[in-house]
Design a protein around this motif. Structure first.
Motif, short mmCIF file in Angstrom:
data_model
loop_
_atom_site.label_atom_id
_atom_site.label_comp_id
_atom_site.label_asym_id
_atom_site.label_seq_id
_atom_site.Cartn_x
_atom_site.Cartn_y
_atom_site.Cartn_z
N THR B 99 25.40 5.64 26.46
CA THR B 99 26.14 4.49 25.92
C THR B 99 25.68 3.18 26.84
OG1 THR B 99 27.61 4.60 27.97
CG2 THR B 99 28.19 5.72 25.99
N LEU B 101 27.12 1.34 28.78
CA LEU B 101 27.35 1.08 30.30
C LEU B 101 26.56 2.24 30.86
CD1 LEU B 101 29.78 0.28 32.03
CD2 LEU B 101 30.80 2.51 31.87
N GLU B 102 26.32 3.41 30.18
CA GLU B 102 25.29 4.26 31.06
C GLU B 102 23.92 3.68 31.23
OE1 GLU B 102 27.18 8.67 29.83
OE2 GLU B 102 25.94 7.37 28.27
N LYS B 117 29.53 2.44 38.09
CA LYS B 117 30.28 2.11 37.00
C LYS B 117 31.13 0.76 36.89
CE LYS B 117 31.41 5.49 34.07
NZ LYS B 117 31.73 6.85 33.96
N ALA B 121 29.95 -2.28 34.56
CA ALA B 121 30.89 -3.00 33.50
C ALA B 121 31.07 -4.54 33.80
CB ALA B 121 32.43 -2.51 33.79
N ARG B 132 31.84 -3.76 23.91
CA ARG B 132 30.84 -2.63 23.55
C ARG B 132 30.17 -1.69 24.43
NH1 ARG B 132 32.44 -4.79 19.38
NH2 ARG B 132 31.24 -5.66 17.76
N MET B 133 31.18 -1.67 25.84
CA MET B 133 30.39 -0.89 26.67
C MET B 133 30.20 0.64 26.42
SD MET B 133 32.36 -1.54 30.40
CE MET B 133 34.20 -1.25 29.89
N TYR B 134 30.96 1.27 25.45
CA TYR B 134 30.94 2.56 25.12
C TYR B 134 30.15 2.96 23.81
CZ TYR B 134 34.15 3.02 29.14
OH TYR B 134 34.59 3.11 30.36
N HIS B 135 29.48 1.91 23.34
CA HIS B 135 28.55 2.08 22.20
C HIS B 135 27.11 2.45 22.63
CE1 HIS B 135 32.10 -0.07 20.41
NE2 HIS B 135 31.52 -0.11 19.00
N GLU B 136 26.58 3.43 21.58
CA GLU B 136 25.13 3.62 22.03
C GLU B 136 24.32 2.48 21.39
OE1 GLU B 136 24.44 7.67 20.96
OE2 GLU B 136 25.88 8.50 22.54
#
Lengths: 403, 217
Positions: B99, B101-102, B117, B121, B132-136
């Motif tokens: 993602t 974030l990652e 984390k 963020a 859109r943090m958890y979008h790949e």
């Protein structure tokens, strides 16, 4: 980098290529499964052998004639043990519970038109107790019958079937090398031992065997059983000493008899099954090795394919060690995963063998599981190291430019 | 802040030896926003790689904040890349299957940062991508991907941002957005070095350096 992050990154990588990861560990799965199954099979065989040997009589000790040396000339006739030896031992060794003189020879046995060659054992009544023989029918011969050299015989189940088919053997009269014998007892089935079949024999009083049937002056040996709680090593030494005294052997002369206990036999057989275990385990670990090479192959492909990822990670500050650990961890994880599934497979095949095979049994030890698991971890480290090392030493800029 | 003296770099391409950089000397001040402009093959990318400690010069010296770094061991260079320099690439270079974030977290993980984390963020918030943090990466547009990449470059709070053709793969609207972010970062006091062949972008920078055939003009 934290170990948990490492695990997460590795798992993600493996999960993203599920099919490939599975094929990579297939070798390990089969290898670990094979190691566990083979070791369990060998252990099962060992248990089976031990059980069979124990069924021949526990605390059993046998004395057999050895070569006698007479002024440098070896006497090959094996006539070194006499009835007197047996009587002396019984008198002088209180540790002995039962003792039986034994003579053995083959004889032609006839009943009506049936005609077969059967091993005949001449023994005392105690022989049945020493050798764990029980009767399914009839009786064993008595003391008076032994003294009178009676022509009575106890017959093995196999021999009875050969001679009489389904008929009741008790009371039948058979001819043993021309002499009439009356069958008075039928032995319980013991099962073939491989080197000798206790179900195929006639047991008659040793007196009858020596004087009437074979005309022997010497014994084929002495079988004896020690009392419970007796130290077998000390008893063996004592018997050995008395036998040598009896035979007037000077200290420098080798014994003209051999003394062997069931415990020793068991020890010898155990060392045979130990070799069997190592052999089977060794063969199975070859497949584990091949599985390891499979992992190395996949890891090399993975490293090449992810060259750009390595470049990115390095640009972001990953040190060589970070990259090495990441890929090494992935291959260890792969192997352990394979090892885990392989253990399941091993247990499944053991279960199937135990359920469906009549001739083979398996027995698993936790130790084998431990061995298989640590072996697969070692394979992961060993075969994962080179690909991981290749990944780690990449030049960041070359890796970034890789298309 | 950044000084290179007489650096040269040669490449072997088949049997040919290509001189990518020929005795280049350059000094960049703190809080400068500078463009390195040149055609492809001019040596501008090689210069940027050396400035970013991704590569070493064959000869010459490189002083980063007063310290000669061109001869440092690999691990020290990795630390410099991790803490002092943020990279923004033309092709984003985000890791797939992770993602946003990652991806942004990654430099912090290599730095051994405890609250990765939260920091990641916050960096995404700076580039207006908190939604859109958890979008790949595959689920994001080109401009969004580049903003994730900028957030990743920012997250360890480096004093220098190196951007290699950051707008080369973007439409003009995203282009504007990205440049605005760079200007904002420059206002915060960060040194920004943009490598580009686009004169429009170069014009937005305080200073332009032109490079041709491995030499500064």
């Amino acid at each position: 980098m934290l170990i948990w992050t490492l695990i997460k990154i590795s798992l993600k990588g493996l999960w993203a290529n599920k099919m490939r990861s599975f094929l990579a560990v297939l070798g390990i799965i089969i290898g670990v499964g094979a190691v566990i199954t083979m070791l369990a099979l060998a252990e099962g065989a060992k248990k089976e052998i031990t059980k069979k040997v124990s069924s021949l009589g526990s605390d059993l000790m046998v004395i057999r004639p050895g070569q006698k040396e007479n002024r440098g000339v070896r006497n090959e006739l094996f006539e070194t043990i006499s009835l007197k030896d047996a009587e002396t031992l019984l008198k002088k060794v209180p540790e002995i519970l039962h003792l039986s003189p034994v003579v053995r020879s083959g004889a032609q046995v006839k009943y009506l038109s049936s005609n077969t060659n059967v091993p005949v054992t001449g023994a005392a009544l105690t022989y049945f107790a020493i050798r764990n023989f029980t009767l399914q029918k009839g009786r064993a011969f008595s003391e008076p019958e032994t003294l009178q050299m009676a022509r009575v015989a106890v017959i093995g189940a196999q021999t009875a079937e050969d001679l009489f088919g389904k008929q009741d053997p008790i009371g039948k009269i058979i001819k043993v090398t021309g002499l009439n014998f009356k069958i008075i007892g039928l032995l319980e089935v013991k099962g073939d031992q491989g080197w000798y079949n206790p179900d195929n024999q006639l047991i008659i009083p040793y007196t009858t065997a020596m004087k009437r049937l074979f005309g022997l002056k010497h014994l084929g040996g002495i079988d004896l059983q020690l009392k419970k709680g007796v130290n077998p090593t000390l008893a063996e030494e004592k018997i050995n000493r008395i036998m040598r005294d009896q035979h007037r052997l000077p200290p420098e002369m080798p014994s003209d008899f051999t003394l062997q206990s069931q415990a020793e036999l068991l020890k010898a057989l155990n060392s045979v099954s130990m070799v069997l275990t190592m052999l089977l385990g060794g063969i199975a670990s070859i497949s584990l090795l091949v599985g390891g090479i499979g992992i190395m192959n996949i890891m090399l492909v993975t490293v090449t394919e992810r060259t750009r990822e390595i470049g990115i990670r390095k640009a972001l500050g990953a040190k060589n060690g970070d990259i090495l650990r990441q890929f090494l961890f992935e291959s260890i994880l792969l192997s352990l995963l394979g090892g885990g599934i392989g253990i399941g497979l091993g247990f499944l095949s053991c279960y199937l063998i135990n359920t469906f095979s009549t001739s083979m049994q398996t027995f698993n030890r936790p130790f084998y599981v431990f061995i298989a698991f640590s072996f697969s971890a070692a394979v992961g480290i060993f075969f994962g190291f080179y690909p991981a090392f290749r990944a780690a030493k990449q030049n960041p800029i070359d890796a970034l430019r890789y298309e | 802040m950044l000084t290179v003296k007489n650096i040269s770099k040669k490449y072997k391409m088949g049997d040919e030896i290509v001189v990518a950089l020929d005795r280049v000397s350059l000094s960049i001040e703190q809080s400068e926003m500078m463009a390195i402009v040149g055609a492809s093959g001019s040596g501008k990318s090689t210069l940027m790689h050396i400035l970013g400690c991704l590569d070493r010069p064959d000869s010459g010296q490189y002083f980063l904040q007063g310290k000669e770094v061109s001869k440092l061991p690999n691990n020290d260079l990795a630390n410099i890349r991790n803490r002092k320099i943020g990279f923004v690439f033309q092709f984003f270079n985000l890791l797939p299957r992770m993602t946003a974030l990652e991806n942004v977290e990654l430099p912090l993980l290599y730095a051994g940062h405890p609250a990765a984390k939260d920091e990641a963020a916050a960096a995404l918030k700076q580039v207006n991508l908190e939604s859109r943090m958890y979008h790949e990466p595959q689920q994001l547009s080109g401009g969004q991907r580049q903003r994730v990449a900028i957030a990743r470059a920012l997250v360890t709070n480096p004093s220098i941002i190196l951007a290699d053709e950051p707008t080369g793969n973007l439409d003009s609207k995203s282009n504007e957005e990205i440049l605005k972010i760079f200007q904002k970062l420059n206002d915060q006091g960060r040194t920004i070095i943009v490598v580009t062949h686009d004169p429009d972008i170069a014009k937005k920078c305080q200073r332009q350096v032109k490079i041709r055939d491995g030499q500064l003009l």
